[in-house]
Design a protein around this motif. Structure first.
Motif, PDB file in Angstrom:
ATOM      1  N   GLU A 175       0.828  -1.206   0.000  1.00 51.52           N
ATOM      2  CA  GLU A 175       0.000   0.000   0.000  1.00 51.52           C
ATOM      3  C   GLU A 175       0.864   1.259   0.000  1.00 51.52           C
ATOM      4  N   GLY A 176       2.096   1.134   0.492  1.00 56.46           N
ATOM      5  CA  GLY A 176       3.014   2.275   0.486  1.00 56.46           C
ATOM      6  C   GLY A 176       3.873   2.351  -0.760  1.00 56.46           C
ATOM      7  N   GLY A 177       3.625   1.463  -1.738  1.00 55.79           N
ATOM      8  CA  GLY A 177       4.396   1.451  -2.979  1.00 55.79           C
ATOM      9  C   GLY A 177       5.418   0.331  -2.991  1.00 55.79           C
ATOM     10  N   ILE A 178       6.000   0.098  -4.172  1.00 50.21           N
ATOM     11  CA  ILE A 178       6.948  -1.005  -4.319  1.00 50.21           C
ATOM     12  C   ILE A 178       8.190  -0.786  -3.459  1.00 50.21           C
ATOM     13  N   GLY A 179       8.591   0.471  -3.270  1.00 53.24           N
ATOM     14  CA  GLY A 179       9.747   0.750  -2.414  1.00 53.24           C
ATOM     15  C   GLY A 179       9.478   0.342  -0.974  1.00 53.24           C
ATOM     16  N   ALA A 180       8.256   0.616  -0.487  1.00 57.42           N
ATOM     17  CA  ALA A 180       7.894   0.231   0.877  1.00 57.42           C
ATOM     18  C   ALA A 180       7.862  -1.281   1.018  1.00 57.42           C
ATOM     19  N   LEU A 181       7.368  -1.959  -0.010  1.00 54.36           N
ATOM     20  CA  LEU A 181       7.342  -3.424   0.032  1.00 54.36           C
ATOM     21  C   LEU A 181       8.766  -3.974   0.135  1.00 54.36           C
ATOM     22  N   LEU A 182       9.654  -3.489  -0.726  1.00 53.92           N
ATOM     23  CA  LEU A 182      11.031  -3.978  -0.716  1.00 53.92           C
ATOM     24  C   LEU A 182      11.722  -3.644   0.612  1.00 53.92           C
ATOM     25  N   ALA A 183      11.384  -2.499   1.183  1.00 55.70           N
ATOM     26  CA  ALA A 183      11.983  -2.120   2.468  1.00 55.70           C
ATOM     27  C   ALA A 183      11.499  -3.014   3.600  1.00 55.70           C
ATOM     28  N   SER A 184      10.332  -3.655   3.421  1.00 56.44           N
ATOM     29  CA  SER A 184       9.784  -4.532   4.465  1.00 56.44           C
ATOM     30  C   SER A 184      10.278  -5.965   4.341  1.00 56.44           C
ATOM     31  N   LEU A 185      11.111  -6.220   3.341  1.00 53.94           N
ATOM     32  CA  LEU A 185      11.426  -7.587   2.953  1.00 53.94           C
ATOM     33  C   LEU A 185      12.682  -8.100   3.662  1.00 53.94           C
ATOM     34  N   ALA A 186      12.649  -8.183   4.983  1.00 53.62           N
ATOM     35  CA  ALA A 186      13.791  -8.756   5.709  1.00 53.62           C
ATOM     36  C   ALA A 186      14.026 -10.186   5.238  1.00 53.62           C
ATOM     37  N   PRO A 187      15.316 -10.598   5.087  1.00 56.75           N
ATOM     38  CA  PRO A 187      16.546  -9.950   5.550  1.00 56.75           C
ATOM     39  C   PRO A 187      17.174  -8.999   4.534  1.00 56.75           C
ATOM     40  N   PHE A 188      16.413  -8.602   3.508  1.00 55.37           N
ATOM     41  CA  PHE A 188      16.962  -7.703   2.495  1.00 55.37           C
ATOM     42  C   PHE A 188      17.004  -6.269   3.011  1.00 55.37           C
ATOM     43  N   VAL A 189      17.902  -5.492   2.432  1.00 49.06           N
ATOM     44  CA  VAL A 189      17.970  -4.052   2.663  1.00 49.06           C
ATOM     45  C   VAL A 189      17.781  -3.383   1.320  1.00 49.06           C
ATOM     46  N   TRP A 190      16.867  -2.433   1.252  1.00 51.10           N
ATOM     47  CA  TRP A 190      16.557  -1.758  -0.003  1.00 51.10           C
ATOM     48  C   TRP A 190      17.168  -0.366  -0.014  1.00 51.10           C
ATOM     49  N   GLN A 191      18.082  -0.150  -0.964  1.00 45.45           N
ATOM     50  CA  GLN A 191      18.646   1.172  -1.222  1.00 45.45           C
ATOM     51  C   GLN A 191      18.601   1.366  -2.731  1.00 45.45           C
ATOM     52  N   ASP A 192      17.545   2.006  -3.183  1.00 46.59           N
ATOM     53  CA  ASP A 192      17.242   2.161  -4.606  1.00 46.59           C
ATOM     54  C   ASP A 192      18.506   2.495  -5.412  1.00 46.59           C
ATOM     55  N   PRO A 193      18.850   1.669  -6.436  1.00 45.86           N
ATOM     56  CA  PRO A 193      18.087   0.572  -7.038  1.00 45.86           C
ATOM     57  C   PRO A 193      18.635  -0.816  -6.677  1.00 45.86           C
ATOM     58  N   VAL A 194      19.251  -0.953  -5.493  1.00 47.83           N
ATOM     59  CA  VAL A 194      19.904  -2.221  -5.141  1.00 47.83           C
ATOM     60  C   VAL A 194      19.202  -2.868  -3.949  1.00 47.83           C
ATOM     61  N   LEU A 195      18.851  -4.142  -4.117  1.00 47.80           N
ATOM     62  CA  LEU A 195      18.314  -4.964  -3.045  1.00 47.80           C
ATOM     63  C   LEU A 195      19.446  -5.874  -2.579  1.00 47.80           C
ATOM     64  N   SER A 196      19.827  -5.772  -1.309  1.00 49.30           N
ATOM     65  CA  SER A 196      20.984  -6.537  -0.831  1.00 49.30           C
ATOM     66  C   SER A 196      20.605  -7.350   0.404  1.00 49.30           C
ATOM     67  N   ALA A 197      21.407  -8.385   0.655  1.00 54.37           N
ATOM     68  CA  ALA A 197      21.168  -9.261   1.804  1.00 54.37           C
ATOM     69  C   ALA A 197      22.459  -9.982   2.141  1.00 54.37           C
ATOM     70  N   PRO A 198      22.604 -10.457   3.377  1.00 52.44           N
ATOM     71  CA  PRO A 198      23.756 -11.300   3.710  1.00 52.44           C
ATOM     72  C   PRO A 198      23.780 -12.530   2.815  1.00 52.44           C
ATOM     73  N   TYR A 199      24.997 -13.004   2.504  1.00 52.82           N
ATOM     74  CA  TYR A 199      25.166 -14.117   1.569  1.00 52.82           C
ATOM     75  C   TYR A 199      26.494 -14.793   1.904  1.00 52.82           C
ATOM     76  N   PRO A 200      26.647 -16.065   1.582  1.00 49.90           N
ATOM     77  CA  PRO A 200      27.914 -16.734   1.917  1.00 49.90           C
ATOM     78  C   PRO A 200      29.145 -16.114   1.267  1.00 49.90           C
ATOM     79  N   MET A 201      28.947 -15.367   0.182  1.00 45.88           N
ATOM     80  CA  MET A 201      30.063 -14.735  -0.535  1.00 45.88           C
ATOM     81  C   MET A 201      29.550 -13.439  -1.151  1.00 45.88           C
ATOM     82  N   ASP A 202      30.429 -12.636  -1.680  1.00 46.67           N
ATOM     83  CA  ASP A 202      29.995 -11.450  -2.417  1.00 46.67           C
ATOM     84  C   ASP A 202      29.503 -11.879  -3.794  1.00 46.67           C
ATOM     85  N   ARG A 203      28.308 -11.438  -4.143  1.00 42.37           N
ATOM     86  CA  ARG A 203      27.754 -11.779  -5.455  1.00 42.37           C
ATOM     87  C   ARG A 203      26.815 -10.671  -5.905  1.00 42.37           C
ATOM     88  N   SER A 204      26.866 -10.339  -7.173  1.00 39.78           N
ATOM     89  CA  SER A 204      25.962  -9.353  -7.760  1.00 39.78           C
ATOM     90  C   SER A 204      25.120 -10.011  -8.835  1.00 39.78           C
TER      91      SER A 204
END
Length: 326
Positions: A175-204
């Motif tokens: 309801e707050g927009g796609i940015g709000a949805l992505l920001a609610s998506l733990a364990p991800f962190v949303w910093q437009d335009p990159v969605l990031s999360a902990p991972y066993p290695m660095d990967r893009s």
């Protein structure tokens, strides 16, 4: 050393962003396999309970053989396992996924098993699989089906309900927009335009206009898991939002003190939409008792009920969800 998964989303990717509303049976089978070999203290309570029951069923030698075969291809500690084990078509159901797995081209089998061998030693029988042995590929598909049927099916309603509860919360966030949805998506962190999360290695991951399919998983309990082959449709499976997991014992005790133990259990059971019979069966309570508790909770504005055919469907109201989540 742990790394970070970074998903770089373009404007075109936003138009093709997809959120699975139900669990993917083949991903859940592989990740459930991993739960079996994970020390209990590293698991949330719901998975410790499942693991305990599943390991009792592993007294069956055939089922142990099934797990050994699958573990050889996709061990819990692997940094890579073949993508052909989790085809995108499994979103249509287990049968569709197993059919596509059985049709995996020989070239893809060889390529992905060769990549797996770069990360760890493989059993000698995988050489036959890499050469396109169809009987052996059928055996792999049968093993996945058996794992699902014998270790997951009895708990599948719980898996579906938990994922459905997660999906409902993400829909509210939208309801707050796609940015709000992505920001609610733990364990991800949303910093437009990159969605990031902990991972066993660095990967893009750069979807390059193909979009992204995000799948919440009941059995994923650490970091997200991404399809490895950059040529395949981008898929990322991720653990459930903390609010969709276990309530702490202090919170459960507080709810019980406020509502009474059984009424608090009924409220907790409505994290996902359910019928009266569903709640009664889940909690092993008489349907008449559950119906009385539901009436009290509905009169307090904590849930709504509506008839759908022969059943009455109960849903938490925002007030009920707020009370449940503390």
């Amino acid at each position: 050393m742990p790394g970070t998964l970074r998903i770089h989303l373009s404007d075109a990717d936003f138009r093709h962003l997809r959120f699975a509303r139900s669990p993917d049976p083949m991903w859940e089978a592989i990740l459930g396999l991993h739960v079996l070999t994970t020390p209990p203290h590293r698991l949330p309570a719901r998975l410790r309970l499942w693991r305990r029951g599943a390991r009792r069923r592993l007294q069956d030698e055939d089922l142990r053989g099934t797990c050994r075969l699958l573990t050889a291809l996709a061990p819990a500690d692997a940094s890579y396992w073949p993508d052909f084990l989790t085809p995108v078509e499994s979103e249509e159901g287990l049968s569709a996924g197993l059919r596509v797995l059985r049709e995996t081209p020989r070239a893809r089998l060889a390529r992905e098993l060769r990549e797996a061998s770069r990360h760890r030693p493989l059993p000698t029988w995988t050489h036959r699989l890499a050469d396109g042995d169809r009987a052996l590929l059928d055996e792999v598909a049968h093993a996945l089906g058996q794992f699902h049927d014998r270790l997951l099916v009895s708990d599948w309603s719980e898996v579906e309900a938990t994922v459905a509860g997660h999906h409902a919360r993400r829909t509210e966030a939208l309801e707050g927009g796609i940015g709000a949805l992505l920001a609610s998506l733990a364990p991800f962190v949303w910093q437009d335009p990159v969605l990031s999360a902990p991972y066993p290695m660095d990967r893009s991951i750069h979807p390059k206009g193909r979009g992204l399919r995000l799948i919440p998983s009941f059995f994923c309990h650490t970091t997200p898991v991404a399809i490895a082959d950059p040529e395949l449709p981008p898929v990322v499976v991720y653990p459930l939002h903390p609010h969709d997991q276990d309530h702490g014992p202090r919170q459960e005790a507080a709810l019980a003190a406020l509502l009474g133990a059984n009424r608090a259990r009924v409220l907790s059971a409505l994290e996902a939409t359910r019928t009266t019979g569903d709640v009664a069966a889940r909690l092993a309570l008489p349907p008449s008792s559950v119906s009385g508790h539901l009436t009290v909770l509905r009169n307090a504005g904590l849930l709504t009920s509506e008839r759908a055919g022969l059943h009455v469907i109960h849903r938490l109201t925002p007030r009920g969800r707020l009370l449940l989540e503390g």
